[in-house]
Scaffold this motif. Structure first.
Motif, PDB file in Angstrom:
ATOM      1  N   LEU B 333       7.148   9.787   2.283  1.00  0.00           N
ATOM      2  CA  LEU B 333       6.642  11.076   1.807  1.00  0.00           C
ATOM      3  C   LEU B 333       5.985  10.940   0.438  1.00  0.00           C
ATOM      4  O   LEU B 333       4.921  11.512   0.190  1.00  0.00           O
ATOM      5  CB  LEU B 333       7.788  12.101   1.753  1.00  0.00           C
ATOM      6  CG  LEU B 333       8.391  12.467   3.113  1.00  0.00           C
ATOM      7  CD1 LEU B 333       9.518  13.472   2.951  1.00  0.00           C
ATOM      8  CD2 LEU B 333       7.322  13.024   4.036  1.00  0.00           C
ATOM      9  N   MET B 336       2.609   9.612   0.853  1.00  0.00           N
ATOM     10  CA  MET B 336       1.645  10.625   1.294  1.00  0.00           C
ATOM     11  C   MET B 336       1.210  11.483   0.098  1.00  0.00           C
ATOM     12  O   MET B 336       0.034  11.821  -0.045  1.00  0.00           O
ATOM     13  CB  MET B 336       2.286  11.530   2.350  1.00  0.00           C
ATOM     14  CG  MET B 336       2.504  10.859   3.676  1.00  0.00           C
ATOM     15  SD  MET B 336       3.237  12.014   4.824  1.00  0.00           S
ATOM     16  CE  MET B 336       3.639  10.900   6.162  1.00  0.00           C
ATOM     17  N   VAL B 382      -3.056   5.868   3.747  1.00  0.00           N
ATOM     18  CA  VAL B 382      -2.284   6.980   4.312  1.00  0.00           C
ATOM     19  C   VAL B 382      -1.648   6.538   5.625  1.00  0.00           C
ATOM     20  O   VAL B 382      -0.497   6.898   5.924  1.00  0.00           O
ATOM     21  CB  VAL B 382      -3.189   8.215   4.512  1.00  0.00           C
ATOM     22  CG1 VAL B 382      -2.463   9.297   5.282  1.00  0.00           C
ATOM     23  CG2 VAL B 382      -3.658   8.758   3.173  1.00  0.00           C
ATOM     24  N   LEU B 383      -2.375   5.737   6.402  1.00  0.00           N
ATOM     25  CA  LEU B 383      -1.794   5.263   7.662  1.00  0.00           C
ATOM     26  C   LEU B 383      -0.529   4.439   7.407  1.00  0.00           C
ATOM     27  O   LEU B 383       0.389   4.421   8.225  1.00  0.00           O
ATOM     28  CB  LEU B 383      -2.820   4.432   8.446  1.00  0.00           C
ATOM     29  CG  LEU B 383      -4.034   5.226   8.938  1.00  0.00           C
ATOM     30  CD1 LEU B 383      -5.010   4.306   9.640  1.00  0.00           C
ATOM     31  CD2 LEU B 383      -3.601   6.341   9.878  1.00  0.00           C
ATOM     32  N   SER B 385       1.628   5.113   5.181  1.00  0.00           N
ATOM     33  CA  SER B 385       2.756   6.005   4.869  1.00  0.00           C
ATOM     34  C   SER B 385       3.409   6.521   6.149  1.00  0.00           C
ATOM     35  O   SER B 385       4.494   7.080   6.109  1.00  0.00           O
ATOM     36  CB  SER B 385       2.278   7.171   3.999  1.00  0.00           C
ATOM     37  OG  SER B 385       1.502   8.068   4.763  1.00  0.00           O
ATOM     38  N   ILE B 386       2.759   6.339   7.291  1.00  0.00           N
ATOM     39  CA  ILE B 386       3.382   6.668   8.583  1.00  0.00           C
ATOM     40  C   ILE B 386       4.327   5.502   8.877  1.00  0.00           C
ATOM     41  O   ILE B 386       3.968   4.548   9.563  1.00  0.00           O
ATOM     42  CB  ILE B 386       2.315   6.783   9.690  1.00  0.00           C
ATOM     43  CG1 ILE B 386       1.089   7.545   9.206  1.00  0.00           C
ATOM     44  CG2 ILE B 386       2.882   7.389  10.959  1.00  0.00           C
ATOM     45  CD1 ILE B 386       1.348   8.923   8.738  1.00  0.00           C
ATOM     46  N   VAL B 387       5.554   5.613   8.366  1.00  0.00           N
ATOM     47  CA  VAL B 387       6.423   4.431   8.304  1.00  0.00           C
ATOM     48  C   VAL B 387       6.530   3.658   9.621  1.00  0.00           C
ATOM     49  O   VAL B 387       6.368   2.431   9.623  1.00  0.00           O
ATOM     50  CB  VAL B 387       7.816   4.815   7.778  1.00  0.00           C
ATOM     51  CG1 VAL B 387       8.705   3.594   7.722  1.00  0.00           C
ATOM     52  CG2 VAL B 387       7.693   5.457   6.410  1.00  0.00           C
ATOM     53  N   PRO B 388       6.808   4.331  10.740  1.00  0.00           N
ATOM     54  CA  PRO B 388       6.931   3.532  11.965  1.00  0.00           C
ATOM     55  C   PRO B 388       5.664   2.744  12.269  1.00  0.00           C
ATOM     56  O   PRO B 388       5.734   1.584  12.692  1.00  0.00           O
ATOM     57  CB  PRO B 388       7.198   4.591  13.040  1.00  0.00           C
ATOM     58  CG  PRO B 388       7.772   5.741  12.285  1.00  0.00           C
ATOM     59  CD  PRO B 388       7.083   5.751  10.967  1.00  0.00           C
ATOM     60  N   ALA B 389       4.499   3.374  12.013  1.00  0.00           N
ATOM     61  CA  ALA B 389       3.247   2.636  12.232  1.00  0.00           C
ATOM     62  C   ALA B 389       3.134   1.490  11.240  1.00  0.00           C
ATOM     63  O   ALA B 389       2.622   0.421  11.570  1.00  0.00           O
ATOM     64  CB  ALA B 389       2.053   3.586  12.105  1.00  0.00           C
ATOM     65  N   ASP B 390       3.620   1.729  10.011  1.00  0.00           N
ATOM     66  CA  ASP B 390       3.543   0.658   9.010  1.00  0.00           C
ATOM     67  C   ASP B 390       4.326  -0.572   9.444  1.00  0.00           C
ATOM     68  O   ASP B 390       3.939  -1.702   9.131  1.00  0.00           O
ATOM     69  CB  ASP B 390       4.069   1.153   7.669  1.00  0.00           C
ATOM     70  CG  ASP B 390       3.984   0.065   6.604  1.00  0.00           C
ATOM     71  OD1 ASP B 390       2.876  -0.197   6.126  1.00  0.00           O
ATOM     72  OD2 ASP B 390       5.043  -0.537   6.292  1.00  0.00           O
ATOM     73  N   THR B 391       5.420  -0.359  10.210  1.00  0.00           N
ATOM     74  CA  THR B 391       6.183  -1.543  10.622  1.00  0.00           C
ATOM     75  C   THR B 391       5.363  -2.399  11.588  1.00  0.00           C
ATOM     76  O   THR B 391       5.655  -3.571  11.775  1.00  0.00           O
ATOM     77  CB  THR B 391       7.522  -1.169  11.286  1.00  0.00           C
ATOM     78  OG1 THR B 391       7.254  -0.409  12.461  1.00  0.00           O
ATOM     79  CG2 THR B 391       8.411  -0.391  10.336  1.00  0.00           C
TER      80      THR B 391
END
Lengths: 378, 670
Positions: B333, B336, B382-383, B385-391
């Motif tokens: 957050l 973001m 920003v992408l 910060s989308i944590v699951p996507a960051d993994t």
């Protein structure tokens, strides 16, 4: 007017060409087995479903801002004869509030499913899940099935349709009292889940689940030294019945005994392994329940690849590897003395180059004998 | 007449002291100068040199990755290359380039004659230079750094006998970064004190040029971030060499502690790198749009907000380390949130250009390029910060794409914009605009060709920091394109360097104010005299210089004042700047100059009756060099654990320190 229009057309042309290039590039990577855009299990699917709509928003915003930059720059370009003294605008409070609040709202909308997915993916799948311990080493992966007492390497076999709860470890011993620790690695099978680091002293977990039988490629994703690039592995999903069959096969003893009951080598090749080249300092050849410094080789021949999933398990590859592993995967074992720990020895040493004093060089025949022995160990 | 206001007691004879250097021109003056402008040039030249070195490293990386199973470099060489490329670009290119422009232009923009601590300024430069040479000397002295620019433990901190990472590299890296930290801290302190205390009368904080404002934020970030990395480096060094157990999990240490420390430094560091670029862009866009910066105060406060929020996002580099869902949600957050002030800046820049009379000079093109490329980098941020996507994305080429869009498309484009914008002020000659435009377009194409495909590579599974990849993954074509792109960037850089040399030799003479600028640096000659301002200007407005030339009518339209203060506008008139693009504007200026010259009512900022005599400037000194020379000696003592290095180190340090302390800032005999 004409030069301006042709400039615009040129810009469109460039944009179309770029897009075509991107699409062409994308189509080339279909089905490479390691593609986060082709989810093959519920965990990776959840990430994908969260990511793609936001990616589309980002692409739209990106195209808008970049186009706005280009259009504004061209539209307000100063030309001879035009007024070079434009209206002096110092700011606009309403606009400022607008372009502060709008992104904030957009981000708030994105934040809700993000946090929900974080907690969803962090859930313990429960006792019905298959438990697998994953250990990252320099530079290979060890997978052990504590309930079945099976230790294997390079290839993790899982049943389809069942959650697999991975316990990611970098240390020997228990997670409360770790003993020898490796460096940080990161476990990543893009088509099944996001990555999770393997951190010394930390009990990290990750749930994966494969919808269908198949081979899913994985790779260490945290820089871990010399051969980080070669630290690959694969997850092979089998139907539950096939998985059980594989597991019970792994639980059996070796095809060829390594030693007699009194501890002596059971044959001439075994003598090479135990005495001449002391492979047993690092590897276990006759007990699939034991972990060691190097990969457990009791059922090596049941695997499709070896050397961190870098090479198909063929006789030629194996012979070459046994004699001179560092020529196939760089190892920090130049000054390697046996047993490991004495001298800098990370990875497998060469038995023909830089052999330590007192250590005999391995002939091609000896390597072939050892490889043939290993290839019988189904 | 003596040059000091208060006569100092005659110092006792100092047998050890060096004779005070007198030269303020010529080759040797560069070793003893305390002039902020010369030091700025030294920083710039040094950083450009390291930029070329880091570029060569990047090209080697790209050559190795041009095709699958590359054999240009060995694994060990490749690991060294990406480590040194990152370390060099961050510590020896990005930061010194910002300090170069800051050094040169902060005093000019606030109407000061020098920085607050001129000798400390020079000391900082020597430390950065020696720190850089120290790190690079490792190539000849036992192995270059190979643990990544982030140097994660326990890989870097495991004793060499543990074999996790061979060679002396991590030792050089730790000590080198501590040295570079000393250098950047001194320059940051210098900037803060200068900006807070030495502004010209009337130059209130909210009248300061945005570049100086952003450098203020950067200086504060540097002062607070550098101690953290220094502590981390010392801990790594002691773990590796002296058996401490900070990061040894089996003995109760925690490897993640290092990551927290590193990124608590590392994320503010990202803003230390990008905010100067944002500052330059905020200078360039108004000048070449002939409009004031849209929402000046909002842009300033966004910069400050980014500076503060930059301390609360560090763990987004650690989303895969297993911090637990609560912590990673919080950091997702906060990540973001930091996008909001960043977005506000982008919109304000576009608002500045909107409705302007836009001159597409090279400086302007690079600034517009900055907006576009930085936006793309921000969006991929920003992408993350989308944590699951960051993994899925972290430690893949997607991240490499992201931060190159931010740091190359952002920082480097901003710096290039700064070069084209400010070069005429620094050297009194224009950079060639035709060459400049080739430079820009080639760089833009090369940059996107190199880094855009990395987004796709990352998402389709290609990890970072891998010296080779197998064929059959569908990555081959994109990697080849990237390598071609990298060489196109190299061509662009070569063109840039040619332009610099061309300009120094036969560039068009610039005059005081070639761009019709807004801030005070354009009110004085190019290159500025040693004393900068013959008379300290009295500031009455934001964009003070602009308001001496222009006013607004009741509808807000720009109206040229009937007279202006520039003393030698004739230069501009006779040699229109910026070739065709700026020509019409320059001609207009010339007409007005004629008008102005006849009336001469507005006070001129430069006093015609003085040539700088009677202005006391700090005198050159040997001691910054002497003191700084002690530090790498102590560094070698630490790396090699050879005590005799301490002797020259301490001699230089103590002699430099005491002699410096006893030396008055202004030479009494001078």
């Amino acid at each position: 007017m004409t030069p301006r229009r042709s400039r615009g057309r040129r810009l469109v042309l460039v944009a179309v060409a770029a897009l075509a290039l991107v699409l062409a590039a994308c189509s080339g990577v279909k089905n490479n087995g390691q593609n986060s855009l082709e989810p093959k299990g519920p965990q990776s699917q959840k990430i994908y479903d969260l990511f793609v709509p936001i990616l589309i928003i980002a692409i739209v915003v990106g195209i808008l801002v970049v186009s706005a930059t280009v259009i504004i720059a061209i539209k307000f370009r100063y030309k001879k004869g035009k007024n070079e003294n434009p209206k002096q605008v110092h700011g606009n409070t309403r606009l400022e509030i607008g372009w502060t609040v709008l992104p904030a709202l957009l981000l708030a909308i994105i934040a809700v499913p993000t946090v929900a997915t974080i907690f969803d993916l962090a859930q313990n799948p429960g006792p019905q899940a298959l438990q697998v311990n994953v250990e990252g080493k320099q530079w290979w992966w060890q997978f052990s099935y504590p309930d079945a007492k099976v230790v294997t390497a390079d290839e993790m076999i899982i049943p389809t349709g069942r959650d697999v709860y991975l316990h990611l470890r970098a240390c020997d011993g228990t997670s409360e009292t770790p003993t020898t620790c490796n460096v940080i690695h990161s476990f990543w099978v893009p088509e099944l889940a996001g990555k999770k680091d393997v951190v010394p002293g930390q009990a990290n977990t990750l749930t994966i689940n494969a919808d269908k039988p198949g081979t899913y490629l994985g790779q260490c994703a945290e820089y871990c030294g010399l051969s980080h690039a070669n630290m690959r592995f694969r997850v092979i999903a089998k139907s539950p019945a096939d998985f059980q069959e594989w597991l019970s096969q792994q639980q059996q003893g070796p095809v060829n005994q390594l030693t007699e009951a009194n501890g002596d080598p059971a044959g001439p090749t075994q003598k090479l392994i135990v005495n001449t080249f002391q492979c047993t300092n690092c590897h276990v050849f006759d007990d699939s329940s034991k972990a060691a410094y190097g990969p457990n080789l009791t059922h090596l021949a049941s695997r499709t690849t070896f050397a961190s999933g870098s090479y198909p398990l063929t006789r030629d590859n194996l012979v070459k590897w046994v004699r001179n592993a560092p020529s196939m995967i760089p190892m920090s074992s130049q000054d390697c003395r046996l047993p490991p720990g004495d001298g800098i020895c990370v990875g497998m040493p060469s038995f023909i180059e830089n052999t330590p004093p007192g250590q005999q060089s391995m002939t091609q025949q000896q390597a072939e004998d050892i490889a043939d022995f290993l290839l019988e160990q189904k | 007449m003596t040059t000091v206001a208060r006569s100092l007691p005659k110092a006792a004879p100092r047998p050890l002291a060096l004779r005070r250097p007198k030269r303020i021109t010529g080759f040797w003056s560069w070793f003893t100068t305390v002039d902020h402008k010369k030091i700025g040039i030294l920083y710039g030249a040094t950083a450009l040199l390291f930029f070329v070195v880091a570029g060569v490293e990047a090209l080697l990386i790209r050559l190795q990755l041009a095709g699958p199973n590359g054999t240009v470099l060995t694994a060990a060489q490749y690991n060294t290359m990406f480590t040194m490329h990152g370390t060099t670009m961050v510590f020896l290119v990005g930061m010194p380039l910002a300090v170069a422009f800051g050094n040169y232009f902060i005093p000019l923009q606030i109407g000061a004659r020098d920085v607050a601590f001129p000798r400390l300024n020079m000391f900082g430069y020597w430390v950065v230079l020696f720190g850089g040479l120290f790190i690079y000397s490792s190539f000849f002295l036992g192995g270059a750094p190979n643990g990544g620019w982030f140097g994660y433990t326990p890989l870097t901190s495991t004793p060499i006998s543990g074999g996790a990472l061979p060679g002396q590299g991590p030792n050089f890296w730790c000590v080198g970064i501590v040295l570079l930290g000393i250098g950047s801290t001194t320059s940051a302190i210098n900037f803060i004190v200068t900006i807070l205390n030495m502004r010209a009368p009337g130059m209130t904080l909210m009248r300061m040029p945005v570049f100086t404002w952003m450098m203020t934020v950067v200086a504060f970030l540097t002062v607070f971030a550098m101690p953290i990395i220094t502590a981390a480096m010392i801990m790594v060094f002691f773990d590796r060499n002296y058996g401490t157990l900070f990061f040894v999990a089996s003995k109760g240490g925690d490897p993640l502690l290092y990551q927290h420390l590193f990124w608590l430094f590392g994320h503010p560091e990202v803003y230390i790198l990008i905010l100067p670029g944002m500052g330059i862009v905020s200078e360039v866009l108004p000048v070449f749009s002939r409009k004031p910066l849209f929402g000046y105060s909002v842009v300033i406060f966004s910069g400050i907000a980014i500076g503060f929020m930059g301390w609360g996002v560090w763990a987004h580099h650690m989303f895969a380390t297993g911090l637990g869902p609560v912590a990673i949600s919080a950091f997702g957050l906060s990540t973001m949130l930091i996008a909001i002030p960043t977005g506000v800046k982008i919109f304000n820049w576009l608002g500045t250009v909107y409705g302007g009379a836009v001159r597409l000079t090279t400086a302007m093109l690079f600034s517009l390029g900055f907006i576009a490329m930085f936006t793309l980098g921000g969006l991929s941020g920003v992408l993350h910060s989308i944590v699951p996507a960051d993994t899925q994305q972290t430690d893949t080429y997607f991240v490499v794409a992201h931060f190159h869009y931010v740091l190359f498309g952002g920082l480097v484009f901003g710096i290039f914009s700064g070069f084209y914008y400010w070069w005429p002020k620094i050297f009194g000659r224009m950079l060639n605009e035709t060459i400049g435009k080739w430079n820009f377009w080639i760089m833009l194409v090369g940059f996107n060709l190199t880094f855009f495909p990395m987004h796709i590579l990352g998402l389709t599974g290609m990890p970072r920091r891998t010296y080779r990849y197998p064929s059959g993954y569908g990555w081959d074509t994109m990697n080849m394109l990237e390598t071609i792109g990298a060489f196109i960037i190299a061509l662009g850089t070569l063109i840039f360097l040619v332009n610099l040399i061309f300009s120094l030799r036969r560039g068009q003479v610039a005059g005081n104010d070639p761009w019709d600028g807004r801030s005070l640096e354009w009110s004085i000659p190019s290159p500025p005299p040693a004393y900068n301002f013959a008379e300290i200007p009295v500031v009455e407005a934001r964009d003070d210089w602009w308001h001496r030339k222009y006013t607004e009518d009741s509808e807000g339209r720009l109206v040229r004042l009937p007279s202006g203060g520039a003393d030698d506008q004739a230069d501009t008139a006779s040699e229109p700047a910026g070739e065709a693009v700026g020509a019409s504007v320059a001609t207009a200026t010339a007409t007005d100059v004629a008008l102005r010259d006849t009336s001469g009512a507005t006070p001129a900022p430069v006093d015609d009756h003085t040539d700088g005599h009677g202005i006391h400037l700090p005198s050159p000194s040997y001691y910054p060099l002497v003191l700084a020379a002690g530090l790498p000696c102590l560094g070698y003592a630490a790396v090699f654990r050879e005590i005799w290095w301490v002797v020259p180190g301490l001699v230089f340090l103590l002699f430099g320190m005491f002699a410096w302390g006893l030396e008055p800032s202004v030479d009494e005999e001078g």
